[in-house]
Motif scaffolding. Sequence first.
Motif, mmCIF file in Angstrom:
data_model
loop_
_atom_site.group_PDB
_atom_site.id
_atom_site.type_symbol
_atom_site.label_atom_id
_atom_site.label_comp_id
_atom_site.label_asym_id
_atom_site.label_seq_id
_atom_site.Cartn_x
_atom_site.Cartn_y
_atom_site.Cartn_z
ATOM 1 N N ARG A 175 35.611 41.570 -69.312
ATOM 2 C CA ARG A 175 36.410 41.990 -68.157
ATOM 3 C C ARG A 175 35.502 42.272 -66.968
ATOM 4 O O ARG A 175 34.419 42.851 -67.102
ATOM 5 N N GLU A 195 35.653 42.730 -62.302
ATOM 6 C CA GLU A 195 36.526 43.206 -61.221
ATOM 7 C C GLU A 195 37.578 42.172 -60.851
ATOM 8 O O GLU A 195 38.651 42.513 -60.362
ATOM 9 N N GLU A 201 38.390 39.316 -63.098
ATOM 10 C CA GLU A 201 38.986 38.642 -64.249
ATOM 11 C C GLU A 201 39.164 39.604 -65.418
ATOM 12 O O GLU A 201 38.363 40.520 -65.611
ATOM 13 N N LYS A 202 40.205 39.381 -66.195
ATOM 14 C CA LYS A 202 40.409 40.167 -67.399
ATOM 15 C C LYS A 202 39.627 39.536 -68.551
ATOM 16 O O LYS A 202 39.227 38.369 -68.495
ATOM 17 N N ALA A 203 39.399 40.297 -69.593
ATOM 18 C CA ALA A 203 38.710 39.775 -70.769
ATOM 19 C C ALA A 203 39.561 38.693 -71.418
ATOM 20 O O ALA A 203 40.793 38.772 -71.445
ATOM 21 N N SER A 204 38.911 37.661 -71.951
ATOM 22 C CA SER A 204 39.665 36.560 -72.537
ATOM 23 C C SER A 204 38.822 35.852 -73.590
ATOM 24 O O SER A 204 37.615 36.069 -73.699
ATOM 25 N N ASP A 229 44.275 36.218 -74.650
ATOM 26 C CA ASP A 229 43.700 37.563 -74.596
ATOM 27 C C ASP A 229 43.010 37.932 -75.900
ATOM 28 O O ASP A 229 42.067 38.736 -75.898
ATOM 29 N N ARG A 251 36.974 40.269 -78.665
ATOM 30 C CA ARG A 251 38.416 40.058 -78.756
ATOM 31 C C ARG A 251 38.785 39.080 -79.884
ATOM 32 O O ARG A 251 39.868 38.507 -79.874
ATOM 33 N N ALA A 258 48.381 47.490 -74.003
ATOM 34 C CA ALA A 258 47.410 47.423 -72.919
ATOM 35 C C ALA A 258 46.004 47.794 -73.372
ATOM 36 O O ALA A 258 45.072 47.799 -72.556
ATOM 37 N N GLU A 259 45.843 48.089 -74.678
ATOM 38 C CA GLU A 259 44.539 48.497 -75.193
ATOM 39 C C GLU A 259 44.162 47.659 -76.421
ATOM 40 O O GLU A 259 43.972 48.198 -77.517
#
Length: 468
Positions: free
Chosen positions: A175, A177, A179-182, A196, A339, A377-378
């Motif tokens: 993650r 600023e 992009e989200k983790a993927s 995700d 992930r 969300a976690e």
Amino acid sequence: MGLDIIIAAPRNTCTGGGIAGSTLALGLAQAGHTPTIYEREEVRISEGLLAMPDFGAVGGGAILFRPISRQNSSCYSPGTLAPPTGVMITANGLQVFKNFGVWDAIQREGQRANRNVYMNRIDGTPITSFKVADDDEHVCIMRSTLHKIINAAAGELGVRFVCGKRLQSFTQTARSETEKASVKVQFADGTSATGDLLIAADGIRSKTRELLFPGANDKPIYTGTRGFLGLTRLEDGDPWLTKSAISFYMNTSNRTSVNMMSVGNNLISWNVADHQEEPAEVDSWVPYADFPREAERLAALLESWNAPKDISKIIGNAHRISPVTIYDRKSIESWTVGRVTLIGDAAHGMPPHLGQGTSMALEDVGVLVELLRRFPAEPDRCLRMYEAIRIPRTTKIAEQTRQMGASQYTKSNMQRFVGELGLKFLGWVVNTFDVRVYEYDYILEVEKQLKIESNTAASPTKWNKDEI
């Protein structure tokens, strides 16, 4: 907002991700997430039709043709390709099906094991029996039927099953600023998918596990057992149908056994196991083309073992037979990197001596779905808690399974006597005290872990005066 979740399916199957993968997809969809199952098996497309094998009620081999959209040719409602055999689900695994809304269909199509489970010597001499309590039910059902039920329920929720996708590699993006983790998965055909989370339900020979822990020298371990799975339909009124849902016949001296299981609709699923050298090529549970000849050979083999004649007759009248090689895989201390995590046999493959492989995978599913339902969300927290809950239990069950397997194979009459005495004692304990052998509440286990985390977070920090 739900998560996009990639589920990697077992190798060489076309069952919609295996029991664990399909059930996981169903639960995640019910929890508001968007799971997609990517499975390795290829299909043939012609004239706008999708051709795929279907074993049907007796493990047949017919080809079903289903209309598909050219624009969506890689996605389909999965069929029922599965080994021509049954599977036993114990109470701990059935709880997941009950909570996911497919229990009624499963008990309608399967056989509830509300009679005793019998253990015998190979010649039929009784050793002991285990009474199955009404509230500690077991269900025996055809794998193909179980897949139909789960996949139909998942399909109604829009779960996508994408075929012909052999996982080759994956990369993770942390993650930032912007992009989200993927997780990005690369397939052997040059395509890719991004989600995700990547949850690997890809079986005992998990490619994902190899990629997660490279250099660990962690390969499937041959157990020394190679057997044959088969299916026989009995005529109405056959006395075997009233005997027991499950029976085991064992010769502990030469490591041979026969297991019989009623799976409903007059079908008997059976397993003949023998101690053999590891085959040069790993079989993929593909049914024999000339199964009548194989059935005749196996029936003669059982007669040479002095097995009961009614057992030999059932096997000699088989409708389908497949070879199967039994592997184990060592327990590991972690299933997760970032992930990406493992589930089912990919995480904790174990021999079948306790009949808990499938139910352990279903427990995994229940815990992971429950966590992702509560904390969508976690996901990182969910994976951490998932490991904390599941690794100690599966490691313990796997070790008990190996110990059970070792106790069943003896080199002397004294060892056999002691082993049988232990089984008799266990049967007495279970039957006398109404023990729930497979009692497990995955929701309660999640609550326990949450309480542990809460107490840990609330504990005051202990300072070392020498560090001040």
